[in-house]
Design an enzyme around this catalytic site. Structure first.
Site, PDB file in Angstrom:
ATOM      1  N   LYS A  22      -7.110  51.148  18.266  1.00 58.57           N
ATOM      2  CA  LYS A  22      -6.109  50.323  17.555  1.00 58.57           C
ATOM      3  C   LYS A  22      -5.642  49.172  18.440  1.00 58.57           C
ATOM      4  O   LYS A  22      -5.592  48.008  18.028  1.00 58.57           O
ATOM      5  CB  LYS A  22      -4.901  51.172  17.160  1.00 58.57           C
ATOM      6  N   ASN A  23      -5.307  49.488  19.700  1.00 52.66           N
ATOM      7  CA  ASN A  23      -4.691  48.488  20.566  1.00 52.66           C
ATOM      8  C   ASN A  23      -5.677  47.489  21.164  1.00 52.66           C
ATOM      9  O   ASN A  23      -5.282  46.572  21.870  1.00 52.66           O
ATOM     10  CB  ASN A  23      -3.872  49.179  21.660  1.00 52.66           C
ATOM     11  N   ARG A  93       5.016  45.207  15.148  1.00 55.00           N
ATOM     12  CA  ARG A  93       5.370  44.290  16.234  1.00 55.00           C
ATOM     13  C   ARG A  93       4.179  43.511  16.747  1.00 55.00           C
ATOM     14  O   ARG A  93       4.295  42.395  17.244  1.00 55.00           O
ATOM     15  CB  ARG A  93       5.908  45.068  17.434  1.00 55.00           C
ATOM     16  N   CYS A 117      12.500  48.449  18.398  1.00 50.57           N
ATOM     17  CA  CYS A 117      11.843  49.544  17.687  1.00 50.57           C
ATOM     18  C   CYS A 117      12.344  50.861  18.251  1.00 50.57           C
ATOM     19  O   CYS A 117      13.088  50.876  19.225  1.00 50.57           O
ATOM     20  CB  CYS A 117      10.334  49.394  17.736  1.00 50.57           C
ATOM     21  N   ARG A 122      12.229  46.116  23.480  1.00 46.31           N
ATOM     22  CA  ARG A 122      10.910  45.443  23.518  1.00 46.31           C
ATOM     23  C   ARG A 122      10.994  43.932  23.288  1.00 46.31           C
ATOM     24  O   ARG A 122      10.410  43.399  22.333  1.00 46.31           O
ATOM     25  CB  ARG A 122       9.951  46.084  22.528  1.00 46.31           C
ATOM     26  N   PRO A 123      11.679  43.191  24.148  1.00 52.22           N
ATOM     27  CA  PRO A 123      11.756  41.729  23.989  1.00 52.22           C
ATOM     28  C   PRO A 123      10.380  41.089  24.172  1.00 52.22           C
ATOM     29  O   PRO A 123       9.442  41.733  24.654  1.00 52.22           O
ATOM     30  CB  PRO A 123      12.710  41.316  25.113  1.00 52.22           C
ATOM     31  N   VAL A 124      10.224  39.815  23.788  1.00 50.74           N
ATOM     32  CA  VAL A 124       8.961  39.076  23.967  1.00 50.74           C
ATOM     33  C   VAL A 124       9.184  37.829  24.835  1.00 50.74           C
ATOM     34  O   VAL A 124       8.466  36.832  24.714  1.00 50.74           O
ATOM     35  CB  VAL A 124       8.340  38.725  22.604  1.00 50.74           C
ATOM     36  N   ASP A 125      10.180  37.911  25.715  1.00 51.18           N
ATOM     37  CA  ASP A 125      10.522  36.739  26.555  1.00 51.18           C
ATOM     38  C   ASP A 125       9.360  36.292  27.427  1.00 51.18           C
ATOM     39  O   ASP A 125       9.190  35.101  27.688  1.00 51.18           O
ATOM     40  CB  ASP A 125      11.746  37.079  27.423  1.00 51.18           C
ATOM     41  N   GLN A 126       8.512  37.220  27.862  1.00 53.55           N
ATOM     42  CA  GLN A 126       7.386  36.840  28.728  1.00 53.55           C
ATOM     43  C   GLN A 126       6.311  36.080  27.953  1.00 53.55           C
ATOM     44  O   GLN A 126       5.634  35.210  28.504  1.00 53.55           O
ATOM     45  CB  GLN A 126       6.788  38.095  29.378  1.00 53.55           C
ATOM     46  N   ASP A 305       1.658  56.013  26.333  1.00 56.56           N
ATOM     47  CA  ASP A 305       1.248  56.438  24.984  1.00 56.56           C
ATOM     48  C   ASP A 305       0.710  57.863  24.954  1.00 56.56           C
ATOM     49  O   ASP A 305       0.361  58.362  23.881  1.00 56.56           O
ATOM     50  CB  ASP A 305       0.204  55.471  24.415  1.00 56.56           C
ATOM     51  N   ILE A 327       8.209  53.068  31.378  1.00 60.05           N
ATOM     52  CA  ILE A 327       7.860  51.847  30.632  1.00 60.05           C
ATOM     53  C   ILE A 327       8.885  51.519  29.545  1.00 60.05           C
ATOM     54  O   ILE A 327       9.348  50.384  29.433  1.00 60.05           O
ATOM     55  CB  ILE A 327       6.453  51.986  30.002  1.00 60.05           C
ATOM     56  N   ARG A 397      -0.217  55.165  11.203  1.00 55.56           N
ATOM     57  CA  ARG A 397      -0.329  53.836  11.801  1.00 55.56           C
ATOM     58  C   ARG A 397      -1.380  53.797  12.891  1.00 55.56           C
ATOM     59  O   ARG A 397      -1.975  52.754  13.161  1.00 55.56           O
ATOM     60  CB  ARG A 397       1.012  53.413  12.410  1.00 55.56           C
TER      61      ARG A 397
HETATM   62  C1  EPZ Z   1       1.459  47.727  24.218  1.00 55.85           C
HETATM   63  O1  EPZ Z   1       2.757  47.345  23.729  1.00 55.85           O
HETATM   64  C2  EPZ Z   1       0.937  48.778  23.230  1.00 55.85           C
HETATM   65  N1  EPZ Z   1       0.858  48.195  21.907  1.00 55.85           N
HETATM   66  C3  EPZ Z   1       1.888  49.974  23.218  1.00 55.85           C
HETATM   67  O2  EPZ Z   1       1.322  50.997  22.389  1.00 55.85           O
HETATM   68  C4  EPZ Z   1       2.001  50.538  24.625  1.00 55.85           C
HETATM   69  O3  EPZ Z   1       2.963  51.566  24.640  1.00 55.85           O
HETATM   70  C5  EPZ Z   1       2.435  49.428  25.605  1.00 55.85           C
HETATM   71  O4  EPZ Z   1       1.548  48.306  25.526  1.00 55.85           O
HETATM   72  C6  EPZ Z   1       2.443  49.900  27.048  1.00 55.85           C
HETATM   73  O5  EPZ Z   1       1.212  50.412  27.419  1.00 55.85           O
HETATM   74  C7  EPZ Z   1      -0.221  47.410  21.599  1.00 55.85           C
HETATM   75  O6  EPZ Z   1      -1.113  47.168  22.398  1.00 55.85           O
HETATM   76  C8  EPZ Z   1      -0.269  46.861  20.213  1.00 55.85           C
HETATM   77  P1  EPZ Z   1       4.401  45.862  26.990  1.00 55.85           P
HETATM   78  P2  EPZ Z   1       3.492  46.045  24.329  1.00 55.85           P
HETATM   79  O7  EPZ Z   1       4.643  44.421  26.674  1.00 55.85           O
HETATM   80  O8  EPZ Z   1       2.485  45.050  24.743  1.00 55.85           O
HETATM   81  C9  EPZ Z   1       8.842  45.008  28.594  1.00 55.85           C
HETATM   82  C10 EPZ Z   1       1.233  52.636  20.710  1.00 55.85           C
HETATM   83  O9  EPZ Z   1       1.772  53.761  20.703  1.00 55.85           O
HETATM   84  N2  EPZ Z   1       8.620  43.602  28.151  1.00 55.85           N
HETATM   85  O10 EPZ Z   1       3.307  46.176  27.938  1.00 55.85           O
HETATM   86  O11 EPZ Z   1       4.539  45.650  23.357  1.00 55.85           O
HETATM   87  C11 EPZ Z   1       8.854  45.992  27.417  1.00 55.85           C
HETATM   88  O12 EPZ Z   1      10.102  46.060  26.800  1.00 55.85           O
HETATM   89  C12 EPZ Z   1       2.038  51.412  21.220  1.00 55.85           C
HETATM   90  O13 EPZ Z   1       0.073  52.428  20.329  1.00 55.85           O
HETATM   91  C13 EPZ Z   1       9.642  42.671  28.303  1.00 55.85           C
HETATM   92  O14 EPZ Z   1      10.735  42.985  28.788  1.00 55.85           O
HETATM   93  O15 EPZ Z   1       4.185  46.664  25.629  1.00 55.85           O
HETATM   94  C14 EPZ Z   1       8.432  47.298  28.091  1.00 55.85           C
HETATM   95  O16 EPZ Z   1       9.542  47.900  28.674  1.00 55.85           O
HETATM   96  C15 EPZ Z   1       3.471  51.718  21.430  1.00 55.85           C
HETATM   97  N3  EPZ Z   1       9.414  41.400  27.912  1.00 55.85           N
HETATM   98  C16 EPZ Z   1       7.450  46.813  29.155  1.00 55.85           C
HETATM   99  O17 EPZ Z   1       7.732  45.422  29.379  1.00 55.85           O
HETATM  100  C17 EPZ Z   1       8.203  40.981  27.356  1.00 55.85           C
HETATM  101  O18 EPZ Z   1       8.055  39.806  26.991  1.00 55.85           O
HETATM  102  C18 EPZ Z   1       5.974  46.962  28.794  1.00 55.85           C
HETATM  103  O19 EPZ Z   1       5.789  46.498  27.482  1.00 55.85           O
HETATM  104  C19 EPZ Z   1       7.187  41.941  27.213  1.00 55.85           C
HETATM  105  C20 EPZ Z   1       7.408  43.251  27.621  1.00 55.85           C
END
Ligand code: EPZ
Length: 418
Positions: A22-23, A93, A117, A122-126, A305, A327, A397
């Site tokens: 999926k990912n 998301r 969620c 889970r912000p997207v600031d990066q 995960d 995480i 999902r």
């Molecule tokens: C991906 O989510 C996966 N989703 C998630 O899988 C997985 O849990 C996660 O990576 C970690 O391995 C997909 O690939 C679609 P991150 P993602 O950005 O990219 C913080 C599942 O069960 N962060 O690596 O959204 C964030 O809040 C799902 O299949 C910021 O602060 O995760 C978290 O604490 C759930 N700002 C950490 O970084 C940002 O701009 C890692 O999140 C981005 C992230």
């Protein structure tokens, strides 16, 4: 809402095939926005999230033909809409992954901000900071990210934390930027590597995928390609945990053992017998496991995960297992539900201490997020008597026909249609 009914305590035996990841599929589907030529994908899993992504892409103007698992051809001759609407983004998301490709190819995007969620803010600031580094003008208005750029310009981006979809969004954006981009502190997940391999097949110039430093030399345009999605390591890990916890002898085919080192090592530490080669993994167990400790980390560390599934395994293991979630700040929603089945778990901040008990007993429980629901399925397979799991739309999902695959290896499990 559909429910699952499970009668546990039965060993699992046989062989089942794993689905595509999926990912990996979600970002790779968005890569279709980067070219007017056909991207032909194989091994696409039949999942609710994939259906949502295809719905989102179609409304952007992507032409889709073929059925999952494939071949499915995607072509974006022109942009029908630059907007990723709230109605779709709020359901998934990962919709944020259209942001980079839209700005890179069409110079503008209007993407609904994904809210929080169940597992965290889970912000997207990066994602936004990185696009601004590439020269995009980004504003937030009425809950939407507006991003614009005539043509993105290569830059050096250092993310504040390892972010998987953040790395993927910036990687896709940089493929059509002018000049070179370097992503430092990049995510090393196999799904990032699979996306990079697909982009390289489309003509992108990328080095270092799979390391924490990715270098992308932008090109003027990308062409069509064929790509097979990698196996889902989290689905595979979930089945490995289930068989190890319940007992039995199962072979998982169409898998990628090399992407599961941390998980396999943990299960061997617990006492499960795991062998693998090429694209299959065999798991056997006929005794009580030992409790194991784990700390979730970015790849190649132990995946977040798989945290809930390992916790379920620890519920009846010998001894106490300490699980630390580093995480996401709210990823223990499964604990009160596992406790309803008789588990003994204490939470202290980001750590759960699981004291193994002799058995679990069936009860009604509720799924709260995708991986939490998988842990309840494993606990239901362990528990004596009937377990009924509500809200399994969370499971659908990310797991393709889970109850059918489990029934095929001897589980007493039914989907109860609402
Ligand atoms: C991906 O989510 C996966 N989703 C998630 O899988 C997985 O849990 C996660 O990576 C970690 O391995 C997909 O690939 C679609 P991150 P993602 O950005 O990219 C913080 C599942 O069960 N962060 O690596 O959204 C964030 O809040 C799902 O299949 C910021 O602060 O995760 C978290 O604490 C759930 N700002 C950490 O970084 C940002 O701009 C890692 O999140 C981005 C992230």
């Amino acid at each position: 809402m559909d429910k699952l009914s499970i009668r546990g305590g039965k060993p699992l035996n046989g062989s089942i095939a794993m689905s595509g990841a999926k990912n990996a599929a979600l970002p790779i589907l968005c890569a279709a926005l980067l070219s007017e030529e056909a991207l032909v994908l194989d091994n696409l899993p039949r999942l609710q999230d994939i259906a949502s992504m295809l719905k989102l892409l179609r409304q952007h103007g992507v032409e889709v033909s073929g059925e999952q698992p494939g071949p499915v051809a995607l072509r974006t001759p022109h942009l029908a809409s630059d907007e990723a609407p709230y109605e779709i983004v709020k359901t998934m998301r990962a919709s944020i992954l259209v942001l980079g490709p839209l700005v890179a190819r069409f110079g503008r995007a209007r993407v609904s901000l994904p809210g929080g969620c169940a597992i965290g803010a889970r912000p997207v600031d990066q994602h936004i900071k990185g696009l601004e580094k590439l020269g995009a003008k980004v504003t937030i208005e009425q809950g939407y990210i507006l991003a614009e750029a005539k043509r993105l310009k290569g830059a050096r981006i250092v993310t504040d934390m390892v972010t998987v979809t953040g790395t993927e969004n910036l990687l896709m954006a940089a493929t059509l930027a002018e000049g070179q981009t370097i992503i430092e502190n990049a995510a090393r997940e196999p799904e990032v590597v699979d996306l990079a391999n697909c982009l390289i097949a489309m003509g992108a110039r990328i080095q270092g995928a799979g390391t924490d430093r990715i270098i992308i030399d932008g090109v003027a345009r990308l062409h069509g390609a064929k790509h097979r999605i990698i196996p889902d390591r989290i689905e595979t890990g979930t089945f490995l945990c289930a068989v190890a916890a319940v007992g039995g002898d199962v072979t998982l085919t169409g898998a990628a053992p090399r992407t599961l080192d941390a998980v396999i090592e943990k299960l061997r530490e617990a006492g499960a017998d795991i062998s693998h080669n090429g694209d299959w993994i065999r798991v056997r167990n006929d005794r009580r496991l030992k409790a194991v400790n784990a700390r979730t980390l970015p790849y190649p560390g132990f995946p977040t995960d798989m945290q809930a599934q390992l916790m379920a395994l620890n519920t009846t293991a010998d001894g106490a297992g300490v699980i630390t979630e580093t995480i996401f700040e709210n990823r223990f929603m499964h604990v009160p539900e596992l406790t309803r089945l008789g588990a003994n778990i204490r939470i202290e901040n980001d750590t759960a201490i699981v004291q193994g008990v002799p058995t679990l007993s069936g009860a009604r429980v509720m799924a709260t997020d995708l991986r939490a629901s998988a842990s309840l399925v494993i606990a239901g397979l362990i528990a004596h008597g009937e377990t009924v799991i509500d809200r399994i739309y969370h499971l659908d999902r990310g797991y393709e026909q889970m109850e059918r695959k489990l029934a095929a290896i001897g589980a007493d499990i039914q989907r109860v249609k609402s």
